[in-house]
Design a protein around this motif. Structure first.
Motif, PDB file in Angstrom:
ATOM      1  N   THR A  74      46.780  -6.077-105.217  1.00  0.00           N
ATOM      2  CA  THR A  74      47.875  -5.114-105.394  1.00  0.00           C
ATOM      3  C   THR A  74      47.788  -4.344-106.702  1.00  0.00           C
ATOM      4  OG1 THR A  74      49.254  -6.868-106.368  1.00  0.00           O
ATOM      5  CG2 THR A  74      49.451  -6.493-103.986  1.00  0.00           C
ATOM      6  N   LYS A  75      47.118  -4.935-107.717  1.00  0.00           N
ATOM      7  CA  LYS A  75      47.040  -4.278-109.031  1.00  0.00           C
ATOM      8  C   LYS A  75      45.771  -4.724-109.743  1.00  0.00           C
ATOM      9  CE  LYS A  75      49.452  -3.915-113.473  1.00  0.00           C
ATOM     10  NZ  LYS A  75      50.610  -4.396-114.269  1.00  0.00           N
ATOM     11  N   THR A 176      41.536  -2.380-105.587  1.00  0.00           N
ATOM     12  CA  THR A 176      42.137  -1.812-106.801  1.00  0.00           C
ATOM     13  C   THR A 176      41.060  -1.467-107.840  1.00  0.00           C
ATOM     14  OG1 THR A 176      42.508  -4.089-107.584  1.00  0.00           O
ATOM     15  CG2 THR A 176      44.349  -2.971-106.517  1.00  0.00           C
TER      16      THR A 176
END
Length: 307
Positions: A74-75, A176
């Motif tokens: 997600t990051k 990512t």
């Protein structure tokens, strides 16, 4: 010119000449030795920094990355990248006065972050590491537009499978990371492959400056000792040679004018003492000759008076 100088002045000039010539010749050798010593000392410090950065990398790979790997979906977290951790730790270290002149780079031909892209000089170092498997480090000087630098480098290889998660193929890497760095560079790496060179560098002037400081200190110490030796030699020369010679000269001058009541004192058993002994024998011979002359003159006077 030397004929007009006294003995002490001649000895002083001779010793000063020896000092100047000795320092000039030894200075060249000393400069080379001290520069090599300074280079070895700085190289040892640089190797310690490389070992420290290697430890930071291992800590990041074994303890940080596994804990944050799930978050990468997600990051993107640069803290999970060993090269990033090592670079950040080194930059913090450079804030200290003892390390502010040092620079660290993990130079790679195919890096994920283009900041780590090797230039032509670094590429040759990396290729040499790949060809010479037993080569553990190289060091030397290189010229840059901003001035010469001293560098030391060690090979960096992929030693753990976990590193290939981000560097094998773009499909295996976290999305990512692809979004941040793209899918062009930093892939196709293999286990145990040398992919980069850990390079620590600093301005060459710092090496030269350190050698010059040591050189000045040693030259100053040697000069001080030699000046003290010149002073002591002059004191010794004055007491053991010049003063006795002056005394012998003064007595000889008095004897030459007919004052035979003075005497040559033998105050030592060296060459000066032997000279005094020789003058003493000469004075005794002169006295005996003078007595014979007087007796001869007295006898001649008596004979004349008898007639």
């Amino acid at each position: 010119m030397l004929k007009k100088l006294n003995l002490r002045q001649k000895f002083t000039i001779l010793l000063i000449g020896i000092l100047v010539v000795g320092l000039s010749l030894s200075g060249l050798v000393l400069s080379a030795l001290l520069r090599q010593n300074a280079t070895n000392e700085i190289a040892s410090k640089a190797l310690t920094l490389i070992d420290t950065m290697t430890s930071v990398r291992e800590y990041t790979i074994t303890q940080i990355t596994p804990e944050l790997s799930d978050e990468l979906d997600t990051k993107f977290m640069p803290q999970t990248v060993a090269a990033y951790s090592a670079r950040e730790v080194f930059e913090n270290l450079r804030k200290r006065p003892d390390y502010r002149d040092f620079f660290y780079k993990e130079a790679a031909i195919n890096p994920t972050n283009l900041r780590d892209k090797a230039d032509s000089f670094e590429t040759k170092i990396l290729e040499r590491f790949r060809k010479e498997k037993n080569l553990n480090q190289v060091n030397g000087f290189r010229s840059l537009p901003g001035g010469d630098i001293f560098y030391i480098a060690r090979p960096l290889s992929i030693s753990q499978e976990s590193c290939l998660q981000c560097h094998s193929t773009p499909d295996a890497a976290p999305k990512t990371m692809i979004d941040r760095f793209g899918a062009v560079s930093g892939f196709g790496w293999h286990l145990n492959e040398i992919v980069a060179a850990q390079i620590v560098s600093l301005p060459a002037s710092k090496v030269i400056e350190k050698a010059q400081q040591s050189s000045l200190m040693i030259v100053g110490l040697v000069s001080t000792i030699f000046i003290a030796v010149i002073f002591l030699v002059n004191v010794f020369l004055n007491r053991q040679v010049i003063i006795p010679l002056k005394r012998i000269t003064r007595v000889a001058e008095e004897v030459s004018t007919g004052h035979l009541d003075v005497d040559f004192d033998q105050i030592s058993n060296d060459e000066i003492g032997n000279l005094a002994k020789a003058f003493k024998r000469m004075k005794l011979s002169l006295e005996m000759a003078m007595k014979r002359i007087r007796r001869s003159q007295g006898g001649n006077t008596g004979g004349t008076a008898g007639h």
